[in-house]
Scaffold this active site. Structure first.
Site, PDB file in Angstrom:
ATOM      1  N   ASP A  69       6.851   3.498  -4.680  1.00 18.44           N
ATOM      2  CA  ASP A  69       5.929   2.612  -5.383  1.00 18.44           C
ATOM      3  C   ASP A  69       6.277   2.483  -6.861  1.00 18.44           C
ATOM      4  O   ASP A  69       5.803   1.575  -7.530  1.00 18.44           O
ATOM      5  CB  ASP A  69       4.493   3.126  -5.235  1.00 18.44           C
ATOM      6  CG  ASP A  69       4.024   3.073  -3.798  1.00 18.44           C
ATOM      7  OD1 ASP A  69       4.652   2.362  -3.004  1.00 18.44           O
ATOM      8  OD2 ASP A  69       3.037   3.746  -3.464  1.00 18.44           O
ATOM      9  N   ASP A  75      -6.782   8.224   3.030  1.00 17.26           N
ATOM     10  CA  ASP A  75      -6.499   9.087   4.167  1.00 17.26           C
ATOM     11  C   ASP A  75      -7.779   9.437   4.926  1.00 17.26           C
ATOM     12  O   ASP A  75      -7.837   9.319   6.155  1.00 17.26           O
ATOM     13  CB  ASP A  75      -5.768  10.354   3.710  1.00 17.26           C
ATOM     14  CG  ASP A  75      -6.383  10.976   2.467  1.00 17.26           C
ATOM     15  OD1 ASP A  75      -7.437  10.489   2.016  1.00 17.26           O
ATOM     16  OD2 ASP A  75      -5.821  11.950   1.943  1.00 17.26           O
TER      17      ASP A  75
END
EC number: 2.4.1.-
Length: 762
Positions: free
Chosen positions: A180, A470
């Site tokens: 990223d 998550d």
């Protein structure tokens, strides 16, 4: 985003049920295949002992609430307002205790039998080709910042994954790396590592290397003299691999990013230079891997973790394929373990007791939480497909004749829709002859605007819009009816690095707590998932415990202020020692800490580890959770936005492990972050309160005051001073990074002065 395929599978990704042969042989019925896993509940006596201990703490909390209600005017001269505040806080603590008792009520663990993956009638020397039915695995690695997560860290993670033990691994294991930070250095490091991997992977398998991250294997404790075969061939190979790894490290460290861009090494990154650095959803790797290898199983890994057990995938397959119903294992989560972990967990972030006690209890309900790393997912579960999806549902929900619904859910890529169709309906994917033929397709599906108008980020893939995607993704999978399993192996499947030092630890806890708070107040609240979906009630309660961590902050902060407030204003919020009711809070204090202490003993941890974790819970609540609570409150009012903060990783993978002389890694360090202000202020305030109270007792100025504070208030203040002792030491004796900066001290002193002024007016 740059996505690099570090290795690719070229074979079929046929999904299997994982069993042996079927039918009969010579008219005789074959015995059932040996089990791949075994469910082992906690012994009945031990289970009931823990249940009764938890219930005893809960009953004492309820007794304290009853005492508050019966003596609503504060007993012997106590102030009713203070008692009402204490009542509200203690009611919250009682609710949390009840949730914990529910979550830990039915603990379960699973034992895996990877040796039973060999079908009946085959010997232990079964060839790799005979494992043909084991599914392929796509391994997804994420990195975000080349400064905080050095490229060599990612390289070691990838090399350890490529060297996993798995039949026909070259065809069935594929590794994808998502950067990223769009760093040319990371891409260059992976390209350099590809050549080293060609020699490293065969070396690991030839000699049965246990730890397959080179930086760990080539440490001084893993020299060939201290382990492994001592024959000349091995020593020659070991020396060769060590030299090659040292060369790899030097090449990566000596590479300059500007030089890469100037000489064309960063040609792929020109279009990414202005991309915002943030926690990009794992969805991009999911889509890219779908159009390239499309394995039915995906392993998600952070870049700072490495394979510690080379048979980790085989253990996971025992849990993914070992149940009669696929719904029993939507994903398999490995507990987080840390290499070179500091003794006795001084920063309270190793979470051993959490996984061994809390998550083991949740396994008896609907399964372990998704922890964001070290997790094996069924791709169909990530795609939002409910378990046991049958033909009738295919027609109604997705449409088998046309791809209209597939386009709505997955986007306009025909290749991606075809791969999704194969996964959803358990069809065999066509063998891919040339991975390079899908590069253009992979670029198309990884585009930032590809998911606009689709279900990606909500119903499909990892969930968008949260700093803790998550937990949210795992909750969504559970809400579809899937269960999950905690995979406990010896040695641990994966190892990672835990943040060291006060700033890194508290920043990490603040980020987690911010995301958890956002989930609680959103439409993704687990209560709604229980009401309208298939999330079980007790699983919902377990999610509420974890998601409610930051909501504890205002209650713990208020309760921590009651002691100083009462001492400074000559009031009390606890019964006096001479009153009958004093035994209730005293028994509660002793029983709660004893219960918590015994949990750590049962997990094989030390008394010091218990104290460090108890102390850090108080520090985290007042600091990280308090700021997270305020951040989300301001965001809900439209006054601020949450920002993803990358936690710095252990540099031992990338540096030469040169520690500063005299440094104490287990000692609390400080900087000028706002997260340190609340704890510093509360530590100062309790010291002031104890000092003022002691002076009143010494000079007799408290005599004759009917509502004067008693021993309970002094015990509360003294206990908090002990819990905040790292901050007390930082205020008084600390120097350098071990001392609290003057800017933090001044701001904390201002808060203390404001509170003392408030007390004088009351």
């Amino acid at each position: 985003m740059a996505v690099v395929a570090a290795a690719a599978a070229t074979g079929s990704t046929t999904r299997s049920g994982g069993g042996g042969g079927e039918g009969t042989r010579s008219g005789r019925k074959k015995p059932p295949p040996p089990p791949l896993q075994e469910r082992v509940p906690l012994g009945r006596r031990a289970a009931w002992a823990w249940r009764l201990a938890g219930l005893a703490v809960l009953l004492l909390l309820l007794a304290l609430l009853a005492l508050r209600l019966l003596r609503h005017h504060g007993g012997a001269g106590g102030d009713g307002g203070v008692w009402r505040v204490a009542l509200v806080c203690e009611a919250w603590f009682a609710a949390l205790c009840a949730l914990n008792v529910s979550a830990k009520w039915s603990p379960v663990r699973f034992v895996t039998r990877p040796e039973n993956l060999v079908a009946e009638g085959r010997t232990p020397s079964t060839t790799a080709a005979e494992y043909g039915e084991l599914p392929a695995v796509d391994m997804l690695v994420t990195t975000a910042d080349p400064a905080l997560e050095p490229p060599l860290v990612t390289v070691n993670t990838v090399l350890s994954l490529l060297a996993l033990d798995y039949p026909r691994a070259g065809e069935r294991l594929a590794c994808y790396v998502s950067d990223d930070g769009c760093s040319p250095l990371t891409c260059h490091a992976l390209r350099e590592a590809a050549g080293f991997a060609a020699a490293w992977v065969p070396f690991c398998r030839r000699y049965g290397v246990a730890v397959r991250a080179p930086f760990r294997y080539f440490s001084s404790s893993s020299s060939p003299e201290s382990g492994g075969p001592a024959d000349r061939k091995f020593l020659d190979d070991w020396t060769f691999m060590k030299d090659e790894y040292d060369k790899l490290v030097r090449r990566i460290k000596n590479t300059d990013e500007r030089s890469l861009l100037r000489h064309g090494g960063g040609e792929f990154f020109a279009e990414f230079l202005n991309v915002e650095r943030r926690n990009h959803p794992t969805i991009v790797k999911t889509r890219v891997s779908a159009v390239m290898t499309n394995a039915p199983i995906m392993l998600n890994m952070d870049c700072d973790m490495f394979v510690n057990n080379p048979q980790a995938v085989l253990h996971a397959m025992c849990l993914l394929l070992g149940f009669d119903d696929e719904a029993s294992s939507g994903f398999v989560q490995a507990p987080q373990r840390f290499y070179d972990a500091l003794k006795d967990d001084p920063f309270g972030n190793q979470m051993e007791c959490f996984f061994k006690r809390f998550i083991s209890g949740v396994q008896g309900v609907q399964g372990a939480f998704y922890a964001g790393t070290g997790c094996f997912h069924r791709r169909k579960a990530v795609y939002g497909v409910p378990p046991n999806f049958n033909g009738a549902e295919r027609e109604d929900t997705i449409g088998s004749s046309s791809y209209k619904e597939l386009h709505t859910r997955f986007g306009n890529s025909e290749e991606l829709n075809e791969s999704a169709r194969n996964i959803i309906w358990d069809l065999s994917s066509k063998p891919m002859v040339d991975i390079s033929s899908r590069i253009e397709v992979a670029k198309a599906v990884s585009a930032c605007n590809y998911d606009i108008g689709t279900c990606w980020g909500q119903e499909v893939g990892w969930v968008y819009g949260s700093l803790t995607e998550d937990i949210l993704t795992g909750q969504r999978i559970h809400a579809m009816g899937w269960r999950s399993v905690l995979m406990v192996t010896e040695p641990p499947a994966f190892m990672g690095s835990a943040p060291i030092g006060g700033p890194a630890c508290l920043t990490q806890f603040k980020r987690w707590a911010t995301g958890q708070s956002e989930i609680i107040i959103s439409r993704n609240n687990p209560i709604l998932a229980t009401m309208f979906k298939r999330l079980k009630f007790r699983q919902c309660l377990a999610y509420l415990i974890v998601l409610g961590w930051p909501l504890r902050a205002p209650f713990e902060l208020c309760y921590g202020l009651l002691g100083p407030y009462c001492i400074l204003t000559n009031q009390s919020f606890l019964p006096k020692a001479s009153e009958d009711g004093f035994s209730v809070p005293l028994a509660l204090f002793i029983s709660y800490n004893t219960y918590n202490f015994m949990e750590y003993m049962a997990c094989g941890l030390s008394a010091r580890a218990w104290w460090n974790n108890h102390r850090m819970q108080r520090i985290i609540s007042v600091s990280a959770w308090t700021l997270a609570f305020l951040t989300v409150l301001l965001k809900s009012l439209g006054l601020s936005e949450t920002v993803f903060e990358v936690t710095g990783k252990d540099k031992s993978m990338s540096d030469d492990d040169d520690n500063t002389d005299g440094a104490d890694p287990g000692r609390f360090t400080f900087d000028s972050l706002p997260v340190f202000i609340p704890v510093t202020a509360l530590a100062m305030l309790n010291i002031v309160a104890v000092t003022v109270g002691a002076c009143r007792v010494a000079f007799g100025t408290a005599e004759g005051v009917p509502c004067a504070p008693g021993i309970g208030e002094f015990m509360c203040c003294g206990w908090l001073v002990l819990c905040f002792f790292p901050f007390v030491r930082g205020i008084v004796w600390g120097k350098g990074s071990y001392g609290i900066p003057w800017s933090v001290k001044l701001k904390a002193s201002l808060l203390v002065a404001m509170f003392v002024t408030f007390c004088k007016r009351n």
